[in-house]
Design an enzyme around this catalytic site. Sequence first.
Site, PDB file in Angstrom:
ATOM      1  N   LYS A  42       0.637  -1.038  -0.142  1.00  0.00           N
ATOM      2  CA  LYS A  42       0.050  -0.184   0.337  1.00  0.00           C
ATOM      3  C   LYS A  42       1.130   0.933   0.197  1.00  0.00           C
ATOM      4  CE  LYS A  42      -4.108  -2.422   1.900  1.00  0.00           C
ATOM      5  NZ  LYS A  42      -4.847  -2.256   3.121  1.00  0.00           N
TER       6      LYS A  42
ATOM      7  N   TYR B 140     -12.071  -2.092  -4.489  1.00  0.00           N
ATOM      8  CA  TYR B 140     -13.254  -2.068  -2.713  1.00  0.00           C
ATOM      9  C   TYR B 140     -14.607  -1.594  -3.139  1.00  0.00           C
ATOM     10  CZ  TYR B 140      -8.430  -1.945  -1.512  1.00  0.00           C
ATOM     11  OH  TYR B 140      -7.030  -2.122  -0.845  1.00  0.00           O
TER      12      TYR B 140
ATOM     13  N   PHE C 298     -15.854   4.150   6.443  1.00  0.00           N
ATOM     14  CA  PHE C 298     -14.474   3.826   5.739  1.00  0.00           C
ATOM     15  C   PHE C 298     -14.179   4.051   4.368  1.00  0.00           C
ATOM     16  CE2 PHE C 298     -14.858  -0.270   6.462  1.00  0.00           C
ATOM     17  CZ  PHE C 298     -13.946  -0.838   5.589  1.00  0.00           C
TER      18      PHE C 298
ATOM     19  N   ARG D  97      -1.784 -14.678   5.201  1.00  0.00           N
ATOM     20  CA  ARG D  97      -2.369 -13.259   6.060  1.00  0.00           C
ATOM     21  C   ARG D  97      -2.414 -14.195   7.097  1.00  0.00           C
ATOM     22  NH1 ARG D  97      -7.099 -11.069   4.431  1.00  0.00           N
ATOM     23  NH2 ARG D  97      -7.596 -10.896   6.244  1.00  0.00           N
TER      24      ARG D  97
ATOM     25  N   THR E 184      -4.395  -7.477  11.260  1.00  0.00           N
ATOM     26  CA  THR E 184      -4.783  -5.753  10.825  1.00  0.00           C
ATOM     27  C   THR E 184      -4.334  -4.537  11.462  1.00  0.00           C
ATOM     28  OG1 THR E 184      -6.753  -6.413   9.272  1.00  0.00           O
ATOM     29  CG2 THR E 184      -6.640  -3.971   9.513  1.00  0.00           C
TER      30      THR E 184
ATOM     31  N   ARG F 150       3.032  -6.110   9.350  1.00  0.00           N
ATOM     32  CA  ARG F 150       2.090  -5.292  10.268  1.00  0.00           C
ATOM     33  C   ARG F 150       2.451  -4.500  10.923  1.00  0.00           C
ATOM     34  NH1 ARG F 150      -3.581  -7.114   7.664  1.00  0.00           N
ATOM     35  NH2 ARG F 150      -3.990  -5.889   5.755  1.00  0.00           N
TER      36      ARG F 150
ATOM     37  N   ASN G 128      -1.810   0.385   6.650  1.00  0.00           N
ATOM     38  CA  ASN G 128      -1.233  -1.040   7.485  1.00  0.00           C
ATOM     39  C   ASN G 128      -0.813  -2.049   6.749  1.00  0.00           C
ATOM     40  OD1 ASN G 128      -2.802  -2.781   5.770  1.00  0.00           O
ATOM     41  ND2 ASN G 128      -4.688  -2.372   6.435  1.00  0.00           N
TER      42      ASN G 128
ATOM     43  N   HIS H 143      -2.156  -5.251   1.857  1.00  0.00           N
ATOM     44  CA  HIS H 143      -3.420  -5.825   1.712  1.00  0.00           C
ATOM     45  C   HIS H 143      -3.445  -7.412   0.933  1.00  0.00           C
ATOM     46  CE1 HIS H 143      -7.680  -6.853   0.014  1.00  0.00           C
ATOM     47  NE2 HIS H 143      -6.441  -7.580  -1.605  1.00  0.00           N
TER      48      HIS H 143
ATOM     49  N   GLU I 284      -9.527 -10.746  -7.407  1.00  0.00           N
ATOM     50  CA  GLU I 284      -8.318  -9.758  -7.195  1.00  0.00           C
ATOM     51  C   GLU I 284      -7.423  -9.809  -8.624  1.00  0.00           C
ATOM     52  OE1 GLU I 284      -9.403  -8.957  -3.214  1.00  0.00           O
ATOM     53  OE2 GLU I 284      -7.494  -9.919  -2.863  1.00  0.00           O
TER      54      GLU I 284
END
Length: 140
Positions: free
Chosen positions: A11, A51, A59, A87, A93, A104, A114, A117, A128
């Site tokens: 990100k 998204y 948000f 993950r 998160t 993270r 964070n 993704h 995705e």
Amino acid sequence: MALERTLSIIKPDATRRNLTGKVNTVFENAGLRIVAQKRIQLTEKQAGAFYEVHKERPFFGELVSFMCSAPVVVQVLEGENAVAHHRDVMGATNPAEAAEGTVRKLYAQSIGENSVHGSDSLENAKREISFFFAETEILP
């Protein structure tokens, strides 16, 4: 275990701090292989479409703006049970709750910033991945 592919996004908060290589080192050291990768600048339309599942959440607008605020690195990772494994390697998160050594815990600045993704299911990983990559762009 099954060989799977998952989408990973580094990100804007991480790309701004030039952490792409460090983040990918964590993934690769965990046994995930990068089979496709590109650095892109998302438009509002692209981020909103990606998204869209969160469109009704409070948000959503902030998320879309954040994802357009700097380049991102989109990539396809491959490995045994890649979706769940990725993950785990990303961590919780909330970086304060993330396990030691996770991306993270190491690099996230907050719940919102964070750093990464990852797809949350094999079905979403396929959707995705196809959002960002043609099949011909992914190594066999």
